[in-house]
Design a protein around this motif. Structure first.
Motif, PDB file in Angstrom:
ATOM      1  N   PRO A  11      12.678   1.116   4.760  1.00 50.27           N
ATOM      2  CA  PRO A  11      14.073   1.536   4.596  1.00 50.27           C
ATOM      3  C   PRO A  11      14.223   3.059   4.621  1.00 50.27           C
ATOM      4  CG  PRO A  11      13.139   0.941   2.475  1.00 50.27           C
ATOM      5  CD  PRO A  11      12.088   0.617   3.497  1.00 50.27           C
ATOM      6  N   SER A  14      12.293   6.202   2.428  1.00 50.54           N
ATOM      7  CA  SER A  14      10.991   5.775   1.933  1.00 50.54           C
ATOM      8  C   SER A  14       9.917   6.824   2.210  1.00 50.54           C
ATOM      9  CB  SER A  14      10.593   4.447   2.581  1.00 50.54           C
ATOM     10  OG  SER A  14      10.601   4.573   3.988  1.00 50.54           O
ATOM     11  N   ARG A 129      12.390   0.492  11.877  1.00 52.05           N
ATOM     12  CA  ARG A 129      12.647  -0.679  11.042  1.00 52.05           C
ATOM     13  C   ARG A 129      11.974  -1.915  11.627  1.00 52.05           C
ATOM     14  NH1 ARG A 129      14.881   3.161   9.556  1.00 52.05           N
ATOM     15  NH2 ARG A 129      16.677   3.450   8.198  1.00 52.05           N
ATOM     16  N   THR A 146       7.853   1.330   1.378  1.00 52.66           N
ATOM     17  CA  THR A 146       9.084   1.078   0.647  1.00 52.66           C
ATOM     18  C   THR A 146       9.085   1.859  -0.673  1.00 52.66           C
ATOM     19  OG1 THR A 146      10.368  -0.650  -0.433  1.00 52.66           O
ATOM     20  CG2 THR A 146       8.038  -1.078  -0.166  1.00 52.66           C
ATOM     21  N   ALA A 149      15.496   1.868  -4.606  1.00 48.85           N
ATOM     22  CA  ALA A 149      16.682   2.585  -4.123  1.00 48.85           C
ATOM     23  C   ALA A 149      16.898   3.867  -4.929  1.00 48.85           C
ATOM     24  CB  ALA A 149      17.916   1.690  -4.206  1.00 48.85           C
ATOM     25  N   GLN A 177      22.080   1.590  -0.663  1.00 47.46           N
ATOM     26  CA  GLN A 177      22.130   0.131  -0.811  1.00 47.46           C
ATOM     27  C   GLN A 177      22.965  -0.515   0.283  1.00 47.46           C
ATOM     28  OE1 GLN A 177      23.247   0.140  -4.931  1.00 47.46           O
ATOM     29  NE2 GLN A 177      21.175  -0.377  -5.628  1.00 47.46           N
ATOM     30  N   ASP A 180      20.795  -0.449   3.400  1.00 51.30           N
ATOM     31  CA  ASP A 180      19.733  -1.455   3.263  1.00 51.30           C
ATOM     32  C   ASP A 180      20.289  -2.836   3.564  1.00 51.30           C
ATOM     33  OD1 ASP A 180      18.004   0.464   2.388  1.00 51.30           O
ATOM     34  OD2 ASP A 180      17.834  -0.274   0.332  1.00 51.30           O
ATOM     35  N   ASP A 183      20.870  -3.364   7.198  1.00 50.07           N
ATOM     36  CA  ASP A 183      19.600  -3.426   7.947  1.00 50.07           C
ATOM     37  C   ASP A 183      18.842  -4.732   7.663  1.00 50.07           C
ATOM     38  OD1 ASP A 183      20.134  -0.957   9.027  1.00 50.07           O
ATOM     39  OD2 ASP A 183      18.715   0.153   7.780  1.00 50.07           O
TER      40      ASP A 183
END
Ligand code: C5P
Length: 220
Positions: A11, A14, A129, A146, A149, A177, A180, A183
């Motif tokens: 994400p 990261s 991704r 990862t 958040a 968020q 995320d 995605d």
């Protein structure tokens, strides 16, 4: 000759971007910043006043993208239609638009061959991704990076404040968020680790610790 590929997915926030650049420099490999391609499509669409809900219009822009990456081994300068846009594509607005544009299968298809073209000798570090799942399913190494958040939001706030930009932490967490969510839940190439990826959770790790772990994986 097939060039070896190291796929690095995860994400936003990261640390993928920084770490992929570090790894490419260390190994002397090429670097593909696939997120930049989606950001470039978004920026080109915004510039052309292209509606962000017109899938075929966006796919045409993606297919015709006139982009150049200039690298000196440490950093990369990005040009769109001959204009230097390295900073322009990094704004939150373009990031949000990129995640909308990236949800369209036709846009992703239009960028596929271009991304695969980066796999050149001596090798490629591919950051994104869906590098390990869709673009380079046969990659030699796959790493999924990862972090929570909150940790990613804190890194983002720190990066921005270093540039003199001060933002609301809760807003940054909400943005991360939202991105995320889009995605992870899209139907094509959703954000998820490849079954053969090594997952590194960097929430409580420094950049140097993560880099050491990555070197360990690619040298195995
Ligand atoms: O990594 P970065 O934040 O620059 O990516 C921008 C957006 O592009 C992401 O939020 C994601 O929606 C999209 N993206 C993607 N597939 C990739 C790389 C990025 O869908 N391989």
């Amino acid at each position: 000759v097939v060039a070896p590929v190291i796929a690095i997915d995860g994400p936003s926030g990261s640390g993928k971007g920084t770490l992929s650049q570090m790894l490419a420099s260390r190994l002397g490999y090429h670097l593909l910043d696939s997120g930049a391609l989606y950001r470039l499509v978004a920026l080109a669409a915004l510039n052309k006043k292209q509606e962000l809900d017109d899938e075929s219009g966006l796919a045409r822009i993606a297919a015709a993208l006139d982009v150049r990456f200039e690298t000196d081994g440490q950093s990369t300068r990005i040009f769109l239609d001959g204009n230097h846009v390295s900073d322009a594509i990094r704004t939150e607005d373009v990031g949000m638009a990129a995640s909308k544009v990236a949800a369209y299968p036709a846009v992703r298809d239009a960028l596929l061959a271009r991304q695969r073209g980066f796999a050149q000798i001596p090798g490629l570090v591919a950051d994104g991704r869906d590098m390990g799942t869709t673009v380079f399913p046969d990659a030699e190494h796959k790493i999924f990076l990862t972090a929570s958040a909150e940790a990613r939001a804190d890194r983002r706030c720190k990066q921005l404040s270093a540039k003199g930009i001060f933002v609301n932490r809760d807003e940054v967490i909400r943005d991360i968020q939202a991105r995320d969510e889009r995605d992870i839940n899209r139907s094509v190439s959703p954000l998820k680790p490849a079954i053969d990826a090594v997952v590194i959770d960097s929430t409580r790790m420094t950049i140097d610790e993560v880099f050491a772990a990555m070197l360990d994986i690619v040298r195995r």
